[in-house]
Scaffold this motif. Structure first.
Motif, PDB file in Angstrom:
ATOM      1  N   THR A  79      -5.126  14.486  -0.189  1.00 50.65           N
ATOM      2  CA  THR A  79      -6.019  13.525   0.458  1.00 50.65           C
ATOM      3  C   THR A  79      -6.564  14.079   1.770  1.00 50.65           C
ATOM      4  O   THR A  79      -7.764  13.920   2.074  1.00 50.65           O
ATOM      5  CB  THR A  79      -5.279  12.201   0.711  1.00 50.65           C
ATOM      6  OG1 THR A  79      -4.828  11.664  -0.533  1.00 50.65           O
ATOM      7  CG2 THR A  79      -6.186  11.200   1.402  1.00 50.65           C
TER       8      THR A  79
ATOM      9  N   GLN B  78     -10.443  14.813   2.686  1.00 52.31           N
ATOM     10  CA  GLN B  78     -11.026  14.222   3.887  1.00 52.31           C
ATOM     11  C   GLN B  78     -11.730  15.279   4.729  1.00 52.31           C
ATOM     12  O   GLN B  78     -12.856  15.059   5.200  1.00 52.31           O
ATOM     13  CB  GLN B  78      -9.928  13.539   4.697  1.00 52.31           C
ATOM     14  CG  GLN B  78     -10.426  12.698   5.854  1.00 52.31           C
ATOM     15  CD  GLN B  78      -9.322  11.807   6.415  1.00 52.31           C
ATOM     16  OE1 GLN B  78      -8.330  11.518   5.736  1.00 52.31           O
ATOM     17  NE2 GLN B  78      -9.486  11.368   7.653  1.00 52.31           N
TER      18      GLN B  78
ATOM     19  N   ASP C  65     -11.642   5.784  -3.265  1.00 57.89           N
ATOM     20  CA  ASP C  65     -10.475   5.744  -2.380  1.00 57.89           C
ATOM     21  C   ASP C  65      -9.358   4.959  -3.061  1.00 57.89           C
ATOM     22  O   ASP C  65      -9.360   3.733  -3.075  1.00 57.89           O
ATOM     23  CB  ASP C  65     -10.869   5.090  -1.059  1.00 57.89           C
ATOM     24  CG  ASP C  65      -9.776   5.188  -0.014  1.00 57.89           C
ATOM     25  OD1 ASP C  65      -8.792   5.910  -0.247  1.00 57.89           O
ATOM     26  OD2 ASP C  65      -9.910   4.539   1.033  1.00 57.89           O
TER      27      ASP C  65
ATOM     28  N   LYS D 294      -5.913   5.003  -2.463  1.00 58.38           N
ATOM     29  CA  LYS D 294      -4.840   4.465  -1.621  1.00 58.38           C
ATOM     30  C   LYS D 294      -5.355   3.767  -0.359  1.00 58.38           C
ATOM     31  O   LYS D 294      -4.566   3.194   0.390  1.00 58.38           O
ATOM     32  CB  LYS D 294      -3.882   5.598  -1.218  1.00 58.38           C
ATOM     33  CG  LYS D 294      -3.204   6.270  -2.410  1.00 58.38           C
ATOM     34  CD  LYS D 294      -2.209   7.328  -1.993  1.00 58.38           C
ATOM     35  CE  LYS D 294      -2.870   8.537  -1.368  1.00 58.38           C
ATOM     36  NZ  LYS D 294      -3.662   9.309  -2.329  1.00 58.38           N
TER      37      LYS D 294
ATOM     38  N   ASP E 182      -6.582   5.371   2.170  1.00 57.49           N
ATOM     39  CA  ASP E 182      -6.465   6.280   3.314  1.00 57.49           C
ATOM     40  C   ASP E 182      -7.802   6.870   3.737  1.00 57.49           C
ATOM     41  O   ASP E 182      -8.026   7.126   4.930  1.00 57.49           O
ATOM     42  CB  ASP E 182      -5.507   7.427   2.968  1.00 57.49           C
ATOM     43  CG  ASP E 182      -4.072   6.938   2.814  1.00 57.49           C
ATOM     44  OD1 ASP E 182      -3.788   5.814   3.256  1.00 57.49           O
ATOM     45  OD2 ASP E 182      -3.248   7.676   2.249  1.00 57.49           O
TER      46      ASP E 182
ATOM     47  N   GLY F  14     -10.299   5.885   6.641  1.00 56.24           N
ATOM     48  CA  GLY F  14     -10.185   6.387   8.005  1.00 56.24           C
ATOM     49  C   GLY F  14     -11.314   7.302   8.417  1.00 56.24           C
ATOM     50  O   GLY F  14     -11.477   7.580   9.620  1.00 56.24           O
TER      51      GLY F  14
ATOM     52  N   ASP G  54      -8.285   0.803  -5.068  1.00 54.95           N
ATOM     53  CA  ASP G  54      -6.865   0.485  -5.221  1.00 54.95           C
ATOM     54  C   ASP G  54      -6.638  -0.480  -6.378  1.00 54.95           C
ATOM     55  O   ASP G  54      -5.749  -0.282  -7.210  1.00 54.95           O
ATOM     56  CB  ASP G  54      -6.294  -0.076  -3.919  1.00 54.95           C
ATOM     57  CG  ASP G  54      -7.157  -1.165  -3.304  1.00 54.95           C
ATOM     58  OD1 ASP G  54      -8.301  -1.350  -3.772  1.00 54.95           O
ATOM     59  OD2 ASP G  54      -6.702  -1.824  -2.357  1.00 54.95           O
TER      60      ASP G  54
ATOM     61  N   ARG H  58      -9.705   9.655  11.411  1.00 61.23           N
ATOM     62  CA  ARG H  58      -8.380   9.049  11.308  1.00 61.23           C
ATOM     63  C   ARG H  58      -7.766   9.328   9.928  1.00 61.23           C
ATOM     64  O   ARG H  58      -8.434   9.213   8.905  1.00 61.23           O
ATOM     65  CB  ARG H  58      -8.484   7.540  11.516  1.00 61.23           C
ATOM     66  CG  ARG H  58      -7.132   6.816  11.413  1.00 61.23           C
ATOM     67  CD  ARG H  58      -7.289   5.311  11.403  1.00 61.23           C
ATOM     68  NE  ARG H  58      -7.892   4.818  12.638  1.00 61.23           N
ATOM     69  CZ  ARG H  58      -8.167   3.531  12.863  1.00 61.23           C
ATOM     70  NH1 ARG H  58      -7.916   2.635  11.908  1.00 61.23           N
ATOM     71  NH2 ARG H  58      -8.705   3.156  14.009  1.00 61.23           N
ATOM     72  N   VAL H  59      -6.508   9.671   9.927  1.00 71.01           N
ATOM     73  CA  VAL H  59      -5.769   9.826   8.670  1.00 71.01           C
ATOM     74  C   VAL H  59      -5.006   8.520   8.437  1.00 71.01           C
ATOM     75  O   VAL H  59      -4.016   8.236   9.100  1.00 71.01           O
ATOM     76  CB  VAL H  59      -4.794  11.020   8.743  1.00 71.01           C
ATOM     77  CG1 VAL H  59      -3.958  11.080   7.470  1.00 71.01           C
ATOM     78  CG2 VAL H  59      -5.569  12.315   8.936  1.00 71.01           C
ATOM     79  N   GLY H  60      -5.497   7.722   7.512  1.00 72.27           N
ATOM     80  CA  GLY H  60      -4.879   6.433   7.254  1.00 72.27           C
ATOM     81  C   GLY H  60      -5.916   5.341   7.132  1.00 72.27           C
ATOM     82  O   GLY H  60      -7.114   5.548   7.401  1.00 72.27           O
ATOM     83  N   PRO H  61      -5.518   4.166   6.713  1.00 74.13           N
ATOM     84  CA  PRO H  61      -6.456   3.074   6.452  1.00 74.13           C
ATOM     85  C   PRO H  61      -6.986   2.419   7.716  1.00 74.13           C
ATOM     86  O   PRO H  61      -6.486   2.640   8.819  1.00 74.13           O
ATOM     87  CB  PRO H  61      -5.603   2.078   5.647  1.00 74.13           C
ATOM     88  CG  PRO H  61      -4.208   2.329   6.134  1.00 74.13           C
ATOM     89  CD  PRO H  61      -4.121   3.800   6.414  1.00 74.13           C
TER      90      PRO H  61
END
Length: 536
Positions: free
Chosen positions: A39, A43, A60, A62, A64, A67, A232, A392-395
């Motif tokens: 991932t 990104q 997307d 998950k 993530d 971000g 998701d 950003r790494v993440g939701p």
């Protein structure tokens, strides 16, 4: 390398790896076990394409990749590792930055709704996605043809199902015109459509339909817009997921002009969990995906498959994926070991790298990389530390996502569904008209039958009354009183008749008492006639 995207380098900044923008439409594969950094790699590549002005689409799974819409932050737990990685590979220009993002969602919950119409999907692709056999596909084609012939729009699943019911009602006629149209085949198609509906297909098919131009935009700074599909929930509906992705590729192929190999792609696709496209897919569907992937390159579109295991991708398609990034694979099971051998065989050999061994030894954030060189040949496989992402790494939080959705360039043009008059409504109206006409005809026929029945009853009553009258007369005539009256009437008639005859005779043959014999004879005859009349 000014015309490429920096992917990473070996420790110490040696052997830098660049993805050539001019060859990025030759497709790619990013593979690796769960938790190995796929991932983050995706990104970073998307960031590079966006910075170069190339719009992207990514599913997307998950959450993530959302971000990308926000810059990374020094307080993030990944900051120290990413900063160290940037320093290790000589990425001097690394800094936190966001990318322009548009959110999409087939369910319309975490982004703008994505829709297309049944007509735009077409009978062939829809049949392949539903796994229909040749006979059922023929029936589907007839339904589409009949809709075109009758001027009926097929916009959503309700329209298609209504059209199939209409075909079933006209099965005998259509069989004569086009070949066998059995109700059994129509029933099988309806069951497949119900399965697609249960996965959310009723939301995907409808209007307003997506304008692909909205997938291919840049912001005011020239950065390519990143279109992120919330997938998701979609992962639980593999048939719908495959339907959407294949439709999107096919629409791009049919819509975009031929441009060969441009200086940079017109659009890049990233299909996460790519195995869902091929699990239990019929051979005809795999053939269609292979055809689209092979031909869409000339439209300037690059397709990148992301999957845990490289053998999830059919060989006919994997052979077209020229840019490869392989993260760590486990070799615990025979299938894992087969995947390791398969992945090792696809790379261009490098004397300094034992590919089969390295695949199982890679660290998180490391990958074996082989990209197309300017001359079109793949580079020798290199063990590479992948560049850290700037976003950003993440939701995102729900409020952050909502803010981006309400302020992007798309606005609310897709947010409200439109249900205009189409096949379902028109067929329902025709059915209602036919029922009303049938009811009116039945009422008129019932009224005519009632009137005829009343006339017959009246005639029967009149005949019965006449028979009763005659019977009464006969009964009266046969009674003693009737016979006495009849005799009296006859007697009176004879007496009166004789008197009248005598009187007439006197007037005719002479008024004296004495008569001639001829006069007596004539009088007798006349009396007989008149007496008979009176008696009668």
């Amino acid at each position: 390398m000014g015309d490429g995207i920096f992917i990473g380098a070996a420790s110490g900044g040696t052997s830098p790896q660049y993805l050539s923008l001019r060859l990025a439409n030759r497709h790619g594969l990013i593979a690796g076990a769960t938790g190995t950094g796929k991932t983050v790699t995706v990104q970073g590549i998307i960031e590079g394409f966006s910075a170069a002005g190339v719009p992207c689409f990514v599913a997307d799974v998950k959450g993530d990749l959302a971000g990308l819409a926000m810059p990374g932050a020094p307080q993030a737990k990944t900051h120290a590792a990413f900063a160290a990685r940037a320093a290790s590979i000589g990425d001097s220009g690394w800094a936190y930055a966001d990318r322009p993002v548009q959110f999409w969602d087939l369910y319309g919950e975490q982004g703008h709704p994505v829709r297309t119409t049944i007509s735009e999907m077409g009978p062939l692709m829809l049949s392949r996605l539903l796994g229909l056999n040749e006979i059922q596909e023929g029936v589907m084609t007839i339904a589409f043809h009949l809709a075109d012939e009758d001027g009926l729009l097929l916009l959503d699943l309700d329209d298609l199902q209504a059209m199939l019911v209409h075909c079933a009602e006209r099965a005998a006629e259509l069989t004569t015109r086009y070949g066998n149209v059995s109700k059994q085949s129509i029933g099988a198609i309806q069951r497949s459509l119900m399965q697609l509906r249960s996965q959310g297909g009723d939301r995907f098919f409808g209007e307003p339909a997506l304008d692909l131009a909205h997938f291919m935009q840049a912001d005011d700074r020239g950065r390519g817009v990143v279109n992120i599909l919330a997938a998701d929930r979609l992962m639980a509906a593999p048939k719908l997921y495959a339907t959407f992705l294949l439709w999107l590729l096919s629409e791009l192929f049919e819509t975009l002009p031929e441009i060969g190999d441009p200086d940079r792609p017109a659009l890049c696709f990233f299909f996460d969990e790519a195995h869902l496209l091929f699990d239990d897919a019929p051979a005809s569907l795999v053939d269609k995906i292979e055809q689209v992937v092979r031909l869409i390159r000339s439209k300037g579109v690059g397709v990148y498959f992301i999957t845990q295991n490289p053998i999830d991708i059919p060989d006919s398609i994997a052979g077209q994926l020229n840019n490869r990034i392989q993260h760590k694979l486990n070799a615990f099971t025979p299938r894992d070991q087969k995947a390791v051998r398969s992945a090792a065989e696809t790379f261009r050999a490098n004397p300094g790298v034992d590919v089969a061994a390295a695949i199982t030894q890679l660290q998180i954030g490391e990958a074996l990389v082989s990209l197309l060189q300017p001359d079109g040949a793949p580079s020798p496989v290199t063990r590479t530390l992948i560049r850290a992402p700037q976003s950003r790494v993440g939701p995102l939080t729900a409020d952050e996502r909502r803010m981006i959705i309400t302020t992007d360039a798309i606005g609310d043009r897709y947010d409200t569904p439109v249900d205009r008059e189409s096949a379902e409504e028109l067929l329902a109206a025709k059915s209602a008209e036919a029922l009303a006409a049938a009811a009116q005809t039945k009422a008129e026929n019932d009224m005519k039958r009632a009137e005829a029945s009343q006339a017959q009853a009246a005639a029967r009553a009149a005949k019965a009354a006449e028979r009763a009258r005659i019977a009464e007369e006969r009964a009266a005539a046969s009674s003693p009183w009737g016979r006495a009256m009849d005799s009296a009437t006859r007697a009176a008639g004879s007496s009166i008749g004789r008197q009248v005859a005598n009187e007439i005779g006197r007037q005719v043959f002479g008024g004296g008492r004495r008569k001639s014999s001829s006069g007596n004879l004539a009088g007798s005859i006349l009396r007989g006639v008149l007496g008979g009349l009176f008696r009668g």
